[in-house]
Design a protein around this motif. Sequence first.
Motif, PDB file in Angstrom:
ATOM      1  N   SER A  72       0.826  -1.206   0.000  1.00 24.47           N
ATOM      2  CA  SER A  72       0.000   0.000   0.000  1.00 24.47           C
ATOM      3  C   SER A  72       0.862   1.259   0.000  1.00 24.47           C
ATOM      4  O   SER A  72       2.071   1.204   0.264  1.00 24.47           O
ATOM      5  N   SER A  73       0.230   2.399  -0.274  1.00 21.24           N
ATOM      6  CA  SER A  73       0.954   3.681  -0.256  1.00 21.24           C
ATOM      7  C   SER A  73       1.511   3.973   1.136  1.00 21.24           C
ATOM      8  O   SER A  73       2.631   4.484   1.271  1.00 21.24           O
ATOM      9  N   ASN A  74       0.745   3.647   2.166  1.00 22.52           N
ATOM     10  CA  ASN A  74       1.228   3.859   3.534  1.00 22.52           C
ATOM     11  C   ASN A  74       2.429   2.977   3.833  1.00 22.52           C
ATOM     12  O   ASN A  74       3.398   3.423   4.470  1.00 22.52           O
ATOM     13  N   GLN A  75       2.356   1.709   3.401  1.00 19.87           N
ATOM     14  CA  GLN A  75       3.489   0.810   3.609  1.00 19.87           C
ATOM     15  C   GLN A  75       4.722   1.309   2.866  1.00 19.87           C
ATOM     16  O   GLN A  75       5.837   1.260   3.393  1.00 19.87           O
ATOM     17  N   LEU A  76       4.523   1.783   1.636  1.00 23.84           N
ATOM     18  CA  LEU A  76       5.647   2.307   0.865  1.00 23.84           C
ATOM     19  C   LEU A  76       6.279   3.492   1.588  1.00 23.84           C
ATOM     20  O   LEU A  76       7.513   3.570   1.718  1.00 23.84           O
ATOM     21  N   GLY A  77       5.459   4.423   2.065  1.00 26.77           N
ATOM     22  CA  GLY A  77       5.989   5.581   2.784  1.00 26.77           C
ATOM     23  C   GLY A  77       6.799   5.177   3.991  1.00 26.77           C
ATOM     24  O   GLY A  77       7.874   5.728   4.246  1.00 26.77           O
ATOM     25  N   ARG A  78       6.293   4.181   4.731  1.00 24.85           N
ATOM     26  CA  ARG A  78       7.020   3.710   5.921  1.00 24.85           C
ATOM     27  C   ARG A  78       8.353   3.073   5.526  1.00 24.85           C
ATOM     28  O   ARG A  78       9.381   3.310   6.173  1.00 24.85           O
ATOM     29  N   GLN A  79       8.326   2.260   4.459  1.00 24.13           N
ATOM     30  CA  GLN A  79       9.547   1.579   4.044  1.00 24.13           C
ATOM     31  C   GLN A  79      10.598   2.568   3.540  1.00 24.13           C
ATOM     32  O   GLN A  79      11.789   2.407   3.818  1.00 24.13           O
TER      33      GLN A  79
END
Length: 281
Positions: free
Chosen positions: A195-202
């Motif tokens: 997800s976009s949120n997961q990408l941002g966190r990574q």
Amino acid sequence: MISELRKARDRRARLLDLSGPTGRMPDVRLSRDSVEATANAVRDLSGITVDDQRRFRDVRAALNGWITAVEGFGIMVSQTSGIPATEFLGMSVYFETQSLILLNGSDEPQRRIFTLFHELGHLLSHTSGICDVYTQSGTESVCNSFAAAFLLPREALLTALGNSEPAQALDRLSTRFRVSQSAVAVQLHACEMMSSNQLGRQLAIARAKSEEKKETQKSSPGFAPAHILKLRNLGETYVSVVLEAMHSGSISPVDASYFLEAKLPTVDKMELEIERRAVGR
């Protein structure tokens, strides 16, 4: 940074005077709607398959291999020394012939690979700029997506991922494809596996880890021989053109020493290193 860019422009002008353009840019135009198709087309033109990519000896060999491929498109790739990666990761200057890419040599090799293709994305969209590959908006997002799609073709990435949890597979996939975890995360997001949120966190985690690693390396820095560092920074294409001009008599050894910003013994060592790499390819 400005002085390094000025030097790169001067080298480009000198290269064109000595040899003319050294190659031709792919006849494609990158846009938000053509990211994957453009990445696949340019990847085919590079001549480097996924199997070739996996066979790179290590990440530094991968970086050198990818730079050689990009220079084959008539792009002059240079690197810098002594500029913190916090100041810039890479920049590109678009010209109709012999465009420029400048990488920050202080950055990690894996991230430089991603930055290299991020900058190639700029050139394929006929734009220039100083770039932060962590930005996920506008043109920067398109260039990030291009770099990830180029380095991690969808089918090969999903096959390698298998049934693994994407966030847990970043390290394994990064090692397998000789790219950064950020690159893997961007492409997994494009494949709708993250997800976009997961990408941002990574991306935030990767940035923090990189900064931590650089702080650790400051206490035990490694030093490359002077001729290796000079060859890296000037770029093999430019050095080869100057050496060829010297051997043909178009310029004198003194001119070559000036153009290569090195004394003649160092110039000789650079030439031997280019010959050694050619045998190893």
